[in-house]
Design an enzyme around this catalytic site. Structure first.
Site, PDB file in Angstrom:
ATOM      1  N   CYS A 133       0.769  -1.245  -0.035  1.00  0.00           N
ATOM      2  CA  CYS A 133       0.394  -0.249  -0.306  1.00  0.00           C
ATOM      3  C   CYS A 133       0.697   1.057  -0.109  1.00  0.00           C
ATOM      4  O   CYS A 133       1.074   1.393   0.880  1.00  0.00           O
ATOM      5  CB  CYS A 133      -0.709   0.090   1.531  1.00  0.00           C
ATOM      6  SG  CYS A 133      -2.190   1.720   1.551  1.00  0.00           S
ATOM      7  N   CYS A 136      -0.678   4.323   2.602  1.00  0.00           N
ATOM      8  CA  CYS A 136      -0.608   3.380   4.244  1.00  0.00           C
ATOM      9  C   CYS A 136       0.735   4.292   3.791  1.00  0.00           C
ATOM     10  O   CYS A 136       1.853   4.975   5.237  1.00  0.00           O
ATOM     11  CB  CYS A 136      -0.379   3.177   4.172  1.00  0.00           C
ATOM     12  SG  CYS A 136      -1.985   1.773   3.286  1.00  0.00           S
ATOM     13  N   ASP A 137       2.194   3.931   2.942  1.00  0.00           N
ATOM     14  CA  ASP A 137       3.335   3.744   3.987  1.00  0.00           C
ATOM     15  C   ASP A 137       4.562   4.181   2.734  1.00  0.00           C
ATOM     16  O   ASP A 137       5.428   4.484   3.237  1.00  0.00           O
ATOM     17  CB  ASP A 137       3.766   2.272   3.539  1.00  0.00           C
ATOM     18  CG  ASP A 137       3.333   1.423   4.596  1.00  0.00           C
ATOM     19  OD1 ASP A 137       2.476   1.497   5.594  1.00  0.00           O
ATOM     20  OD2 ASP A 137       2.934   0.126   3.927  1.00  0.00           O
TER      21      ASP A 137
END
Length: 312
Positions: A133, A136-137
């Site tokens: 992701c 997300c990261d």
């Protein structure tokens, strides 16, 4: 007969349970074999959920959801659902313990899971430099060089997204050609921050106690081995939706799905079946973010309340 069966206990299922019970639906059962929370509980850090300023692990983040969502009368059956079928104008929830629970309505929130590539070191460093992701990261690797594995739309779109914060993106694919849409490929090829490494496979993901520090690549035409020094590799080799419960005896799906097996819904999370809703990563075009899944769950519950009110 219960009023509502919620299948799946991630952010979408829990939010649906909260809104349905608080909205006055009496008999609501959440079917989730393990502790509720969903795949987000495997995440090491969450820092992009609105209103939560602390950086929390997935488990710590989801813990208060359970308490809050069960406060208004939501009940959980800790058992796996094997199939959902229809009978007359209601639904039957078949569980692994052999029981069948009739329900007037259903919210499906079984989610999905990114496919793993099966590379040496992938499982060992998952969440510590192996990610599925970019949204997300990606931020954690600001101004750093990163690697992306995959050749479809998601891989190229996420590579383009990563160029907004990372200094360089190595895009690794086992073929010279890409499966992504031509316009996406063009955008990626025209982006100076993306370096294509094709045709190549990742032989190994290397690291230490601090996480990933390199990936070993092999050119599939020449056999040449090279090592990329990067702190992260984003793996986009496909996504499996958890739609097994929809499969009927004759091989058909209970409700309409797209070519990937994701459930087709409208903006109210309604499927093509009356009283049957889908929310979160199981639905078509899901953004696969916790905040979106929670919104889906709330929307599905509100739609379900309106459905039950009109079908007394």
């Amino acid at each position: 007969m219960i009023d509502l069966a919620i299948v799946g206990g991630g952010p979408a299922g829990l939010s649906a349970g909260l809104y349905a019970t608080r909205g006055g639906v009496k008999d609501v059962i959440l079917f989730e074999k393990g502790m509720p929370g969903g795949q987000i509980t495997t995440s090491s850090e969450i820092e992009n959920y609105p209103g939560i300023k602390e950086v929390l692990s997935g488990i710590d983040f989801m813990q208060p959801w359970q308490e809050q969502c069960f406060r208004f009368g939501l009940k959980q059956e800790m058992v796996a659902v094997s199939k959902i079928s229809t009978q007359d104008k209601h639904y039957l929830i078949h569980t692994d313990d052999g029981k069948v629970t009739p329900a007037r309505s259903v919210i499906l929130a079984t989610g999905g899971r990114p496919k793993r590539a099966g590379i040496k070191g992938e499982n060992e460093f998952f969440g510590k430099g192996v990610s599925t992701c970019a949204t997300c990261d990606g931020f954690f690797y600001k101004n750093k060089e990163v690697a992306v594995l995959g050749g479809g739309d998601t891989a190229l779109e996420e590579a383009l997204f990563l160029t907004k914060m990372c200094s360089k993106v190595y895009l690794i694919h086992r073929r010279d050609g890409f499966r992504a849409a031509p316009v996406t490929i063009e955008h990626a090829r025209n982006n100076p921050k993306i370096e294509f490494i094709t045709p190549a496979v990742v032989e190994e993901i290397k690291g230490d106690g601090n996480g990933v520090n390199a990936v070993v690549l092999k050119n599939t035409q020449t056999g040449t081995i090279q090592e990329l020094v990067v702190p992260v590799i984003f793996v986009f080799v496909g996504y499996d939706v958890n739609n097994e419960v929809l499969k009927q005896e004759d091989g058909s799906m209970l409700c309409a799905c797209d070519s990937y097996g994701s459930v087709l819904v409208d903006l109210n999370m309604k499927t093509n079946l009356p009283g049957f809703f889908a929310a979160g990563d199981i639905r078509t075009n899901a953004p696969k973010q916790v905040v979106c899944a929670a919104g889906d769950g709330a929307t599905a519950a509100l739609s379900c309340i309106a459905y039950l009110d009109s079908h007394h």
